[in-house]
Write a protein that holds these residues in place. Structure first.
Motif: not given
Length: 502
Positions: A307-316
């Protein structure tokens, strides 16, 4: 002339450096560079899998240092054993060795560290262009013939473009670091599943070998009663007892080969050489009871690296939208030009003074269809990342609920087996053996009691191993230790909510 051009070039480079610092902030560049100097280290993950901290990358403001990500999974280090395993080892020791040597973890760590090196590249300016022009047929100027020209040019992206590129690269690296933590959780789960399979097989082997003399004793009793022409015992009872003994031997062979397979899976996860022998600790302490399923579901957003990875992807992807919008604005090219002028010209007033000029140019972003497509692409990818977050959240929540139910089932059945059935079954078989010896019961009843005892004892250790495996899967699904809740489960306003929070 050379001195004059050198002085001009120094002034120009100083101006470029000043402009670079004026155009883009340097804080996150320095942070990213400092982070990339050290290898990202994952936490020690043992049973319980990963300890939770209150902060997560999604809850922090500003750029995130990759070293901070390790705090999400901080755990007391497990004892590390040498590659040559000797003596009984615990699951925590094997987990520590897998974290150290597993190729998938090492590869993911190297990938994340390599991606962190992209950050300073993305934020850097393009190399300046140095151009030299020679004139085989020198043009004449009022100062004299132009013999040579030297140009130095530097392209400057519009304000904010380099910062956006750096943020995109930075959050890409954070996705890789979160993927690294996810890979480690998967390897730890693999180690634990194989370990508890091996534990169950060892206990089963011990049970069968312990019961083998009892079956051999039954054969002796049946033969004696048959030879004495006991009315209740015929030759079929002797043969049936012998068949049971040979079936037991077949089961022992199967167990031995299953242990080989489980050891191979364990050696693969730990990255041990072929044929390595692993002697596990025979004594097993049950893991603590996990917290309520509602708490575990709440822990998902704080704990799980997926989920951290997916949130970072949204920010990216948000930064990608910002960069696509900035591409509507031109980039600026600044140059300095020096021309060497000959002293003997056609003009009587030729003085041979060199030329020095400054150029300023920019690209013309006139193709709007291209730029509108870039913005649409960035927005669609941002939507994709947001939906991937929702899908990951739903999948993990379902896994948590499913594996929690498995743990509860094993706990309830083990409680019944522990407190009641096993003791009575053992007593029943012992009494049946003595009763058969003196002829009070028939052979079939004795065999039935034997089968019941064997099945219940095997089921006890099977469910003990299955409980630990369910907890390992539950830890994998939650992403952190499940025996204690995190200190703070509050969600910040800017953090993506799970579907249950909408």
């Amino acid at each position: 002339m050379a001195l004059r051009f050198t002085a001009c070039a120094v002034v120009w480079l100083a101006a470029v450096a000043g402009l670079c610092f004026a155009i883009e902030p340097t804080a996150s560049t320095a942070q990213a560079t400092a982070t990339s100097e050290s290898m990202y280290r994952l936490p020690s993950v043992v049973t319980p899998a990963v300890a939770v901290t209150a902060a997560s990358p999604a809850t922090q403001s500003g750029p995130i240092n990759s070293a901070d990500t390790s705090g999400l999974h901080n755990q007391p280090a497990a004892p590390v054993i040498n590659s040559a395993i000797s003596g009984p080892v615990t699951v925590d020791q094997l987990v520590a060795l897998a974290r150290q040597d597993n190729p998938n973890i090492v590869a993911a760590r190297l990938k994340a560290s390599a991606m962190m090196q992209v950050v300073p590249q993305a934020r850097a300016l393009d190399d300046p262009m140095l151009m030299m022009t020679f004139f085989p047929m020198p043009p004449q100027t009022a100062s004299g013939p132009q013999q040579f020209m030297l140009s130095l040019q530097q392209k400057f992206p519009w304000f904010g473009k380099r910062n956006a590129r750096g943020e995109i690269a930075y959050h890409d690296a954070q996705v890789a670091f979160s993927d690294l933590a996810d890979v480690e959780l998967g390897v730890i789960e693999q180690v634990k599943l194989a370990f508890y399979d091996l534990y169950f097989l060892d206990q089963s082997d011990e049970i069968y070998r312990e019961l083998r003399p009892r079956i051999a004793d039954l054969i002796t009793i049946a033969r004696q009663r048959y030879e004495t022409n006991s009315a209740q015992v015929g030759l079929e009872s002797v043969l049936q007892a012998q068949i049971r003994l040979r079936e037991l031997d077949i089961t022992l062979v199967k167990i031995d080969q299953s242990k080989v397979k489980a050891t191979a899976r364990l050696a693969q996860a730990i990255h041990l050489p072929r044929g390595a022998n692993i002697d596990i600790e025979p004594r097993l302490d049950r893991s603590p009871q996990p917290k309520q399923v509602e708490i575990l579901v709440e822990m998902l957003d704080v704990c799980h690296p997926r989920l951290h990875a997916r949130r970072e992807a949204v920010t990216r992807d948000d930064w990608r939208i910002d960069l696509a919008r900035r591409d509507y604005l031109p980039d600026v090219t600044v140059g300095i030009n020096w021309g060497a002028i000959g002293e003997h010209g056609l003009s009587p007033v030729a003085d041979g003074e060199d030329d020095l000029s400054i150029s300023l140019g920019m690209n013309l972003p006139i193709y709007m269809d291209k730029r509108r497509a870039e913005v649409r692409e960035a927005r669609l990818k941002a939507g994709q990342s947001s939906q991937e977050y929702e899908a990951a959240w739903d999948s993990l929540r379902a896994d948590v609920e499913r594996y929690y139910a498995d743990v509860r089932e094993q706990d309830e059945v083990l409680k019944i087996l522990d407190q009641d059935i096993l003791k009575k079954s053992q007593q029943t078989f012992d009494l049946s053996t003595e009763a058969y010896r003196v002829g009070r019961i028939g052979f079939q009843q004795l065999i039935d009691n034997y089968d019941t005892l064997l099945r219940l004892r095997i089921e006890y250790f099977m469910r003990t191993a299955a409980r630990e495996q369910a907890i390992a899967r539950l830890e994998r699904s939650v992403g952190c230790a499940i025996a204690e809740p995190p200190a703070d489960l509050q969600q910040p306003d800017d953090q993506l909510p799970g579907p249950t929070q909408q």
